[in-house]
Design a protein around this motif. Sequence first.
Motif, PDB file in Angstrom:
ATOM      1  N   GLU A 197       0.841  -1.192   0.000  1.00  0.00           N
ATOM      2  CA  GLU A 197       0.000   0.000   0.000  1.00  0.00           C
ATOM      3  C   GLU A 197       0.881   1.248   0.000  1.00  0.00           C
TER       4      GLU A 197
ATOM      5  N   THR B 222      -0.285   4.614   1.490  1.00  0.00           N
ATOM      6  CA  THR B 222      -0.627   5.695   2.414  1.00  0.00           C
ATOM      7  C   THR B 222      -0.286   5.337   3.857  1.00  0.00           C
TER       8      THR B 222
ATOM      9  N   THR C  37      -2.520  -1.300  -9.426  1.00  0.00           N
ATOM     10  CA  THR C  37      -2.643  -0.368 -10.535  1.00  0.00           C
ATOM     11  C   THR C  37      -2.601  -1.077 -11.880  1.00  0.00           C
TER      12      THR C  37
ATOM     13  N   PHE D 213      -3.676   8.848  -9.154  1.00  0.00           N
ATOM     14  CA  PHE D 213      -3.876   9.242  -7.767  1.00  0.00           C
ATOM     15  C   PHE D 213      -3.076   8.362  -6.810  1.00  0.00           C
ATOM     16  N   ARG D 214      -2.961   7.085  -7.130  1.00  0.00           N
ATOM     17  CA  ARG D 214      -2.183   6.202  -6.252  1.00  0.00           C
ATOM     18  C   ARG D 214      -0.698   6.564  -6.282  1.00  0.00           C
TER      19      ARG D 214
ATOM     20  N   CYS E 111      -0.083   9.755  -4.373  1.00  0.00           N
ATOM     21  CA  CYS E 111      -0.040   9.528  -2.923  1.00  0.00           C
ATOM     22  C   CYS E 111       1.303   8.948  -2.501  1.00  0.00           C
ATOM     23  N   LYS E 112       1.854   8.092  -3.316  1.00  0.00           N
ATOM     24  CA  LYS E 112       3.163   7.521  -2.983  1.00  0.00           C
ATOM     25  C   LYS E 112       4.248   8.598  -3.038  1.00  0.00           C
TER      26      LYS E 112
ATOM     27  N   VAL F 183      -1.082  14.742   1.158  1.00  0.00           N
ATOM     28  CA  VAL F 183      -2.416  14.595   0.553  1.00  0.00           C
ATOM     29  C   VAL F 183      -3.523  14.676   1.605  1.00  0.00           C
TER      30      VAL F 183
ATOM     31  N   CYS G 188      -6.716   6.703  -2.072  1.00  0.00           N
ATOM     32  CA  CYS G 188      -5.974   7.563  -2.999  1.00  0.00           C
ATOM     33  C   CYS G 188      -6.907   8.348  -3.912  1.00  0.00           C
ATOM     34  N   SER G 189      -7.879   7.686  -4.499  1.00  0.00           N
ATOM     35  CA  SER G 189      -8.808   8.374  -5.395  1.00  0.00           C
ATOM     36  C   SER G 189      -9.656   9.389  -4.640  1.00  0.00           C
TER      37      SER G 189
ATOM     38  N   GLY H 142      -7.320  12.282  -3.382  1.00  0.00           N
ATOM     39  CA  GLY H 142      -6.793  12.960  -4.563  1.00  0.00           C
ATOM     40  C   GLY H 142      -7.833  13.820  -5.238  1.00  0.00           C
TER      41      GLY H 142
END
Length: 475
Positions: free
Chosen positions: A107, A109, A137, A295-296, A299-300, A306, A389-390, A393
């Motif tokens: 993951e 986050t 993804t 978005f993923r 976040c990374k 975020v 994330c979505s 984001g």
Amino acid sequence: MKYKRVVVWFRNDLRVHDHAPLFSAIELSEEVIPIYCVDPRQFGKSILGMDKTGSYRAKFLKEAVDNLKASLQKLGGNLIILQGKPEDVITEFAVSNSVEAIFYSEEVTDEEIRVEQKLEKNVWKYGIRTEAYWQSTLFHIQDLPFPISQLPEVFTQFRKECEKFSRIQKTLATPKFIKFPDLGGNYKDFPELSTFGLKEPTSSVKSVLVFKGGEEEGVRRLQTYFWEQDLLKVYKETRNGLLGADYSSKFSPWLALGCLSPRYIYEEVLSYEKDRKKNQSTYWLIFELIWRDYFRFICKKHGNKVFQLAGIKNAVDNWNKSEERFWKWAIGETGIPFVDANMRELNETGFMSNRGRQNVASFLVNDLNIDWRWGAAYFESMLIDYDVCSNWGNWLYVAGVGNDPRENRYFNILRQAQNYDKKGDYIRHWIPELSAIPGFDIHQPFELSTSKLKEYGIALGATYPQPMVKYKAWI
């Protein structure tokens, strides 16, 4: 074989198709023990005392885990369901059952990463190895044409470079058999919702679609939308709809929990393009999957920024902290019918269209000037398709502190209602009481006084309010 016994820790990857940790465990170990851990922190409280996971989302999760267990049993395996902090209870289980390694999905986050790190630290003391797999993804992180630190801050650049220079890996084969050891115990089911202080939600008769969690239901939805109803070819034209089951794919709830693999969807799109039709609509569904990827990866790249008020742009703004205004928005009593109808759909079903989400988020942020993180937390609690994330984001995006070359994303709510609900069918569907008011303009802020409401004999539970703000587009 490399290992005698491996645990596969399922997280937001509740499927058996295209599953990297499960596939690898079967290849590398004599025995495989699938585990799902119910973390009590997932059912705690967040901002303003909101449930971190609300009843609709919890029900969908329970259904997904139950379906995963049934799928694993058909393959000769099973699913061990544990309760407690994963870093503690999985460690205890692994040690007491002679597990040599733990495989899981990576993951990006903070909350999830901390759990991974604590688990790794705990089990390493006992000589138990851990292996993290990237599988959430469409584009694998190793196949990106740039390092995460140089990820473009504008989506279009990201998309174009990935489409030009990256490949999409093929799906992994679905296992045909899992060698599951005899652990000599009774295997528990996912707890009832009452365990977490949640009530079992009832399905609204007004719901556009009855969503049921699980890989089996996700695959069925894809087969129905693509192949039985042949709707992919018009996806781009209908995706901004508001009413009905089929204006969009509705894959997001199953994607959010990993019941559907994005690569599986992609391969089905390619098959559809080959056998049925290839056009802008078929590409647009892939386009939406790439947005989800973006978005993923963002976040990374940006980590906890975020979740912070200033976002990834470090933009300082004077946000309003009125809880009264926020809760009027949340329960669908702003006095702006288009906003209220969307919020009532969310509250009664756990779902809302993408068009609706953009509008209600813009209203909260740009018209009420409420702290955008409150809205993000409310969506986290309520949406069955919540994806960390979505969700965050998109809220960054609307609030003007995320990945958008424009300073803000302001939606003129009245114009949006005219464009996407021209006859007011959506508003009347979710607020049917408004139809009883003679001469009421469905697209204008609702200004009838409480006494006037009583004259018309309309009972909305609470009194339907006057507009909370002087709406910019109306005055």
